[in-house]
Write an enzyme that holds these catalytic residues in place. Structure first.
Site, PDB file in Angstrom:
ATOM      1  N   TYR A 232      16.974   1.035  12.585  1.00  0.00           N
ATOM      2  CA  TYR A 232      15.634   1.521  12.217  1.00  0.00           C
ATOM      3  C   TYR A 232      15.075   2.432  13.315  1.00  0.00           C
ATOM      4  CZ  TYR A 232      10.631   1.822  11.755  1.00  0.00           C
ATOM      5  OH  TYR A 232       9.350   2.327  11.710  1.00  0.00           O
TER       6      TYR A 232
ATOM      7  N   LYS B 140      11.340  -0.064   6.817  1.00  0.00           N
ATOM      8  CA  LYS B 140      10.782  -0.291   8.160  1.00  0.00           C
ATOM      9  C   LYS B 140      11.067  -1.656   8.783  1.00  0.00           C
ATOM     10  CE  LYS B 140       6.410  -2.104   6.483  1.00  0.00           C
ATOM     11  NZ  LYS B 140       4.984  -2.248   6.680  1.00  0.00           N
TER      12      LYS B 140
ATOM     13  N   ARG C  62      12.110 -13.587  21.248  1.00  0.00           N
ATOM     14  CA  ARG C  62      12.805 -13.030  20.088  1.00  0.00           C
ATOM     15  C   ARG C  62      13.735 -11.928  20.570  1.00  0.00           C
ATOM     16  NH1 ARG C  62       9.123 -10.382  15.389  1.00  0.00           N
ATOM     17  NH2 ARG C  62       8.882  -8.779  16.990  1.00  0.00           N
TER      18      ARG C  62
ATOM     19  N   GLY D 255      15.704  -8.650  21.239  1.00  0.00           N
ATOM     20  CA  GLY D 255      15.372  -7.243  21.012  1.00  0.00           C
ATOM     21  C   GLY D 255      13.934  -6.874  21.379  1.00  0.00           C
ATOM     22  N   ASP D 256      13.082  -7.897  21.645  1.00  0.00           N
ATOM     23  CA  ASP D 256      11.679  -7.589  21.972  1.00  0.00           C
ATOM     24  C   ASP D 256      11.533  -6.992  23.366  1.00  0.00           C
ATOM     25  OD1 ASP D 256      10.429  -8.273  19.655  1.00  0.00           O
ATOM     26  OD2 ASP D 256       9.718 -10.234  20.337  1.00  0.00           O
TER      27      ASP D 256
ATOM     28  N   ASN E  81       8.465   5.481  -4.553  1.00  0.00           N
ATOM     29  CA  ASN E  81       9.422   4.893  -5.503  1.00  0.00           C
ATOM     30  C   ASN E  81       9.099   3.429  -5.794  1.00  0.00           C
ATOM     31  OD1 ASN E  81      10.232   3.594  -3.205  1.00  0.00           O
ATOM     32  ND2 ASN E  81      12.367   4.262  -3.271  1.00  0.00           N
ATOM     33  N   LEU E  82       7.990   2.949  -5.261  1.00  0.00           N
ATOM     34  CA  LEU E  82       7.515   1.576  -5.479  1.00  0.00           C
ATOM     35  C   LEU E  82       8.493   0.525  -4.944  1.00  0.00           C
ATOM     36  CD1 LEU E  82       6.025   1.937  -9.102  1.00  0.00           C
ATOM     37  CD2 LEU E  82       4.860   2.178  -6.915  1.00  0.00           C
TER      38      LEU E  82
ATOM     39  N   LYS F 230      14.148   6.802  13.595  1.00  0.00           N
ATOM     40  CA  LYS F 230      12.938   7.499  14.064  1.00  0.00           C
ATOM     41  C   LYS F 230      13.311   8.536  15.131  1.00  0.00           C
ATOM     42  CE  LYS F 230      10.280   5.506  11.269  1.00  0.00           C
ATOM     43  NZ  LYS F 230       9.793   6.258  10.107  1.00  0.00           N
TER      44      LYS F 230
ATOM     45  N   SER G  73       7.484   6.218  15.867  1.00  0.00           N
ATOM     46  CA  SER G  73       7.141   4.882  16.347  1.00  0.00           C
ATOM     47  C   SER G  73       7.302   4.793  17.857  1.00  0.00           C
ATOM     48  CB  SER G  73       8.092   3.891  15.668  1.00  0.00           C
ATOM     49  OG  SER G  73       8.004   2.629  16.252  1.00  0.00           O
TER      50      SER G  73
ATOM     51  N   TYR H 216       1.494   0.646   3.067  1.00  0.00           N
ATOM     52  CA  TYR H 216       0.419   0.144   3.948  1.00  0.00           C
ATOM     53  C   TYR H 216      -0.335   1.288   4.653  1.00  0.00           C
ATOM     54  CZ  TYR H 216      -1.495  -2.221   8.134  1.00  0.00           C
ATOM     55  OH  TYR H 216      -2.304  -2.670   9.142  1.00  0.00           O
TER      56      TYR H 216
HETATM   57  P1  NAD Z   1       5.382   0.585   3.792  1.00  0.00           P
HETATM   58  O1  NAD Z   1       6.697  -0.013   3.433  1.00  0.00           O
HETATM   59  O2  NAD Z   1       4.162  -0.184   3.465  1.00  0.00           O
HETATM   60  O3  NAD Z   1       5.248   2.035   3.117  1.00  0.00           O
HETATM   61  C1  NAD Z   1       6.347   2.849   2.849  1.00  0.00           C
HETATM   62  C2  NAD Z   1       6.217   3.327   1.411  1.00  0.00           C
HETATM   63  O4  NAD Z   1       7.288   4.224   1.123  1.00  0.00           O
HETATM   64  C3  NAD Z   1       6.285   2.194   0.387  1.00  0.00           C
HETATM   65  O5  NAD Z   1       5.227   2.331  -0.529  1.00  0.00           O
HETATM   66  C4  NAD Z   1       7.639   2.401  -0.305  1.00  0.00           C
HETATM   67  O6  NAD Z   1       7.592   1.987  -1.665  1.00  0.00           O
HETATM   68  C5  NAD Z   1       7.846   3.895  -0.137  1.00  0.00           C
HETATM   69  N1  NAD Z   1       9.238   4.353  -0.075  1.00  0.00           N
HETATM   70  C6  NAD Z   1      10.248   3.889   0.699  1.00  0.00           C
HETATM   71  N2  NAD Z   1      11.361   4.608   0.489  1.00  0.00           N
HETATM   72  C7  NAD Z   1      11.048   5.561  -0.421  1.00  0.00           C
HETATM   73  C8  NAD Z   1      11.767   6.611  -1.041  1.00  0.00           C
HETATM   74  N3  NAD Z   1      13.066   6.816  -0.790  1.00  0.00           N
HETATM   75  N4  NAD Z   1      11.133   7.404  -1.938  1.00  0.00           N
HETATM   76  C9  NAD Z   1       9.826   7.198  -2.216  1.00  0.00           C
HETATM   77  N5  NAD Z   1       9.088   6.227  -1.672  1.00  0.00           N
HETATM   78  C10 NAD Z   1       9.695   5.411  -0.779  1.00  0.00           C
HETATM   79  O7  NAD Z   1       5.443   0.945   5.333  1.00  0.00           O
HETATM   80  P2  NAD Z   1       4.260   1.383   6.322  1.00  0.00           P
HETATM   81  O8  NAD Z   1       4.002   0.261   7.253  1.00  0.00           O
HETATM   82  O9  NAD Z   1       3.141   1.958   5.550  1.00  0.00           O
HETATM   83  O10 NAD Z   1       5.017   2.494   7.154  1.00  0.00           O
HETATM   84  C11 NAD Z   1       4.928   3.862   6.797  1.00  0.00           C
HETATM   85  C12 NAD Z   1       5.763   4.682   7.739  1.00  0.00           C
HETATM   86  O11 NAD Z   1       5.324   4.453   9.072  1.00  0.00           O
HETATM   87  C13 NAD Z   1       7.252   4.359   7.728  1.00  0.00           C
HETATM   88  O12 NAD Z   1       7.963   5.556   7.901  1.00  0.00           O
HETATM   89  C14 NAD Z   1       7.418   3.463   8.932  1.00  0.00           C
HETATM   90  O13 NAD Z   1       8.712   3.512   9.438  1.00  0.00           O
HETATM   91  C15 NAD Z   1       6.422   4.081   9.889  1.00  0.00           C
HETATM   92  N6  NAD Z   1       5.949   3.161  10.927  1.00  0.00           N
HETATM   93  C16 NAD Z   1       5.397   1.961  10.558  1.00  0.00           C
HETATM   94  C17 NAD Z   1       4.954   1.082  11.546  1.00  0.00           C
HETATM   95  C18 NAD Z   1       4.388  -0.251  11.172  1.00  0.00           C
HETATM   96  O14 NAD Z   1       4.326  -1.123  12.037  1.00  0.00           O
HETATM   97  N7  NAD Z   1       3.939  -0.477   9.936  1.00  0.00           N
HETATM   98  C19 NAD Z   1       5.051   1.448  12.902  1.00  0.00           C
HETATM   99  C20 NAD Z   1       5.605   2.683  13.238  1.00  0.00           C
HETATM  100  C21 NAD Z   1       6.049   3.543  12.230  1.00  0.00           C
HETATM  101  C1  WQD Z   2       4.456  -8.175  18.286  1.00  0.00           C
HETATM  102  C2  WQD Z   2       4.558  -9.282  19.332  1.00  0.00           C
HETATM  103  C3  WQD Z   2       6.583 -10.579  19.142  1.00  0.00           C
HETATM  104  C4  WQD Z   2       5.798 -12.415  15.301  1.00  0.00           C
HETATM  105  C5  WQD Z   2       7.635  -3.974  15.340  1.00  0.00           C
HETATM  106  C6  WQD Z   2       8.782  -2.994  15.285  1.00  0.00           C
HETATM  107  C7  WQD Z   2       8.329  -1.629  15.709  1.00  0.00           C
HETATM  108  C8  WQD Z   2       7.103  -1.182  14.921  1.00  0.00           C
HETATM  109  C9  WQD Z   2       6.040  -2.238  14.846  1.00  0.00           C
HETATM  110  C10 WQD Z   2       7.789   0.258  13.122  1.00  0.00           C
HETATM  111  C11 WQD Z   2       5.975  -9.420  19.914  1.00  0.00           C
HETATM  112  C12 WQD Z   2       5.362 -11.434  18.877  1.00  0.00           C
HETATM  113  C13 WQD Z   2       5.703 -11.665  16.456  1.00  0.00           C
HETATM  114  C14 WQD Z   2       5.674 -13.819  15.393  1.00  0.00           C
HETATM  115  C15 WQD Z   2       5.348 -13.611  17.765  1.00  0.00           C
HETATM  116  N1  WQD Z   2       7.425  -0.880  13.556  1.00  0.00           N
HETATM  117  N2  WQD Z   2       5.475 -12.260  17.656  1.00  0.00           N
HETATM  118  N3  WQD Z   2       5.440 -14.364  16.624  1.00  0.00           N
HETATM  119  O1  WQD Z   2       8.005  -6.143  17.565  1.00  0.00           O
HETATM  120  O2  WQD Z   2       6.100  -4.907  18.686  1.00  0.00           O
HETATM  121  O3  WQD Z   2       7.127  -3.989  16.659  1.00  0.00           O
HETATM  122  O4  WQD Z   2       6.599  -3.497  14.464  1.00  0.00           O
HETATM  123  O5  WQD Z   2       8.066   1.247  13.695  1.00  0.00           O
HETATM  124  O6  WQD Z   2       9.400  -0.772  15.526  1.00  0.00           O
HETATM  125  O7  WQD Z   2       9.801  -3.457  16.150  1.00  0.00           O
HETATM  126  O8  WQD Z   2       5.716  -5.992  16.471  1.00  0.00           O
HETATM  127  O9  WQD Z   2       4.281  -7.568  15.259  1.00  0.00           O
HETATM  128  O10 WQD Z   2       6.783  -7.944  15.249  1.00  0.00           O
HETATM  129  O11 WQD Z   2       5.509  -8.334  17.337  1.00  0.00           O
HETATM  130  O12 WQD Z   2       5.144 -14.161  18.842  1.00  0.00           O
HETATM  131  O13 WQD Z   2       5.785 -14.553  14.395  1.00  0.00           O
HETATM  132  O14 WQD Z   2       4.301 -10.543  18.679  1.00  0.00           O
HETATM  133  O15 WQD Z   2       7.544 -11.303  19.834  1.00  0.00           O
HETATM  134  O16 WQD Z   2       5.836  -9.768  21.258  1.00  0.00           O
HETATM  135  P1  WQD Z   2       6.815  -5.318  17.452  1.00  0.00           P
HETATM  136  P2  WQD Z   2       5.571  -7.478  15.983  1.00  0.00           P
END
Ligand code: NAD
Ligand code: WQD
Length: 342
Positions: A149, A85, A295, A297-298, A32-33, A153, A124, A11
């Protein structure tokens, strides 16, 4: 300049690849898809007019990774997204999360620690837990992680900081993302959660399109302006541009230290109900929702103080919440349209 993007078909990674290619960086993606499909490569190519180099590789495969670096000794920078993630999944399968998120990082650093390479790590806002003071600055304490998770980080940041201490060639930045949402304006790339979405915005768009019956709003008794929890929702394209700004700082040796970390958010907090209302306004769709228990842990509220990132990287978020939600909706419609065609 050649930039390696691990997890570049995911993403956030795919949006960063687009921004890098738009600025004429040479990009090589490894993925790695496990949570992405090869179609994303075609869609990146269709947006930018340029096919990025791609290698299917698991970053946990130590031997394959070192062979990769032997064949690619011209890499100037790495943006490391590859990780799992899903917070809930990490609680039920912690070893899978530690193995992927920590080993991948260690193996990457082992391959580059002696080289002059710029390194960006996806961290994060989860590292702050429930901050005592809002908005959250980078000086806010890192709290004990709520999940494996989140712990990956925190540990990841520590690993990078300590490696930088003993390797002055390595230059690194951790970006602490708040809540990334939305999709590229072309609606050709976006977030594709597997199964039932755990995050708010994909749940909203899937409900509006009829894939889910009703959104559950978790908690209406939080001590906030309308009782629902507050987050800082940042457009993924804004987030992608923050990576480019960080990369430039590293490549140009602008910092007087070789390890830094920044919050990446809009600086504005929105409640869940404000997101629902903004979605309805931006799209004209009526959303079916009901209130449910909190929920577990929120946190109650998290939003970024963006002073450091804007002053240091010259970056700030441009998209409004409504624009971000509209882009998420356009992406959802596009995804479901192609499902029907197939
Ligand atoms: P995502 O799952 O869409 O993208 C991660 C990609 O990494 C995927 O395409 C997956 O196939 C690939 N992948 C996973 N393990 C692998 C491995 N061992 N080798 C090669 N490829 C691998 O996730 P995203 O939302 O794009 O998140 C990207 C990064 O940002 C992650 O490190 C995630 O923890 C971090 N992050 C995401 C969010 C969020 O809310 N989306 C928030 C904070 C941090
Ligand atoms: C946002 C708000 C929910 C779904 C998570 C990870 C965090 C980071 C981002 C990677 C909260 C509420 C949600 C639903 C709802 N990822 N909610 N109904 O929890 O802030 O963060 O993603 O690093 O580590 O914990 O994001 O989008 O899940 O929730 O009411 O069906 O929406 O309770 O208040 P969050 P979220």
């Amino acid at each position: 300049m050649k930039i390696l993007v691990t997890g570049g078909l995911g993403y956030i990674g795919s949006h960063v690849v687009v921004e890098l290619q738009n600025l004429d960086f040479d990009v090589i993606i490894v993925d790695n898809l496990s949570n992405a499909s090869l179609n994303v490569l075609e869609n990146i190519t269709s947006i930018t007019g340029k096919q990025p180099e791609f290698k299917k590789l698991d970053v946990r495969d130590k031997n394959a990774l070192s062979a990769f670096f032997k064949n690619h000794n011209d890499i100037d920078g790495i943006i490391h997204f590859a990780a799992f993630k899903a917070v809930g999944e990490s609680v039920s399968n912690p070893l899978m999360y530690y193995e992927n998120n920590i080993n991948s990082l260690i193996y990457l650093l082992q391959n580059i620690e002696e080289k002059e390479i710029s390194f960006i790590f996806s961290s994060s806002c989860t590292v702050y837990g429930q901050a005592d003071v809002l908005p959250v600055t980078e000086d806010s304490p890192v709290k004990p992680a709520e999940s494996p998770y989140g712990n990956t980080k925190q540990i990841g940041e520590e690993i990078i900081k300590e490696t930088c201490k003993v390797n002055s060639n390595l230059k690194a930045i951790s970006l602490r993302y708040f809540n990334p949402i939305g999709a590229h304006e072309s609606a050709k790339i976006g977030e594709l959660p597997l199964g039932v979405p755990q995050n708010l915005v994909p749940y909203i768009t899937q409900t509006a399109i009829g894939l889910r019956e009703q959104l559950s709003v978790f908690g209406k008794d939080y001590p906030t302006r309308d009782g629902t929890a507050i987050r800082d929702y940042i457009h993924v394209v804004d987030l992608a541009k923050a990576h480019v700004a960080a990369l430039k700082r590293l490549l140009l040796n602008e910092a007087d230290t070789n390890y830094e970390y920044f919050n990446v958010g809009t600086g504005d907090g929105s409640t869940v109900m404000e997101v629902v209302t903004a979605f309805e306004k931006a799209t004209g769709e009526k959303l079916n929702y009901k209130f449910k228990e909190r929920r577990s842990g929120d946190v109650i509220a998290a939003y970024a103080d963006t002073t450091k990132v804007s002053e240091t990287l010259g970056w700030e978020a441009k998209y409004s919440l409504e624009e971000s939600l509209l882009s998420a909706w356009n992406w959802e419609k596009q995804v479901r349209k192609s499902d029907i065609v197939e």
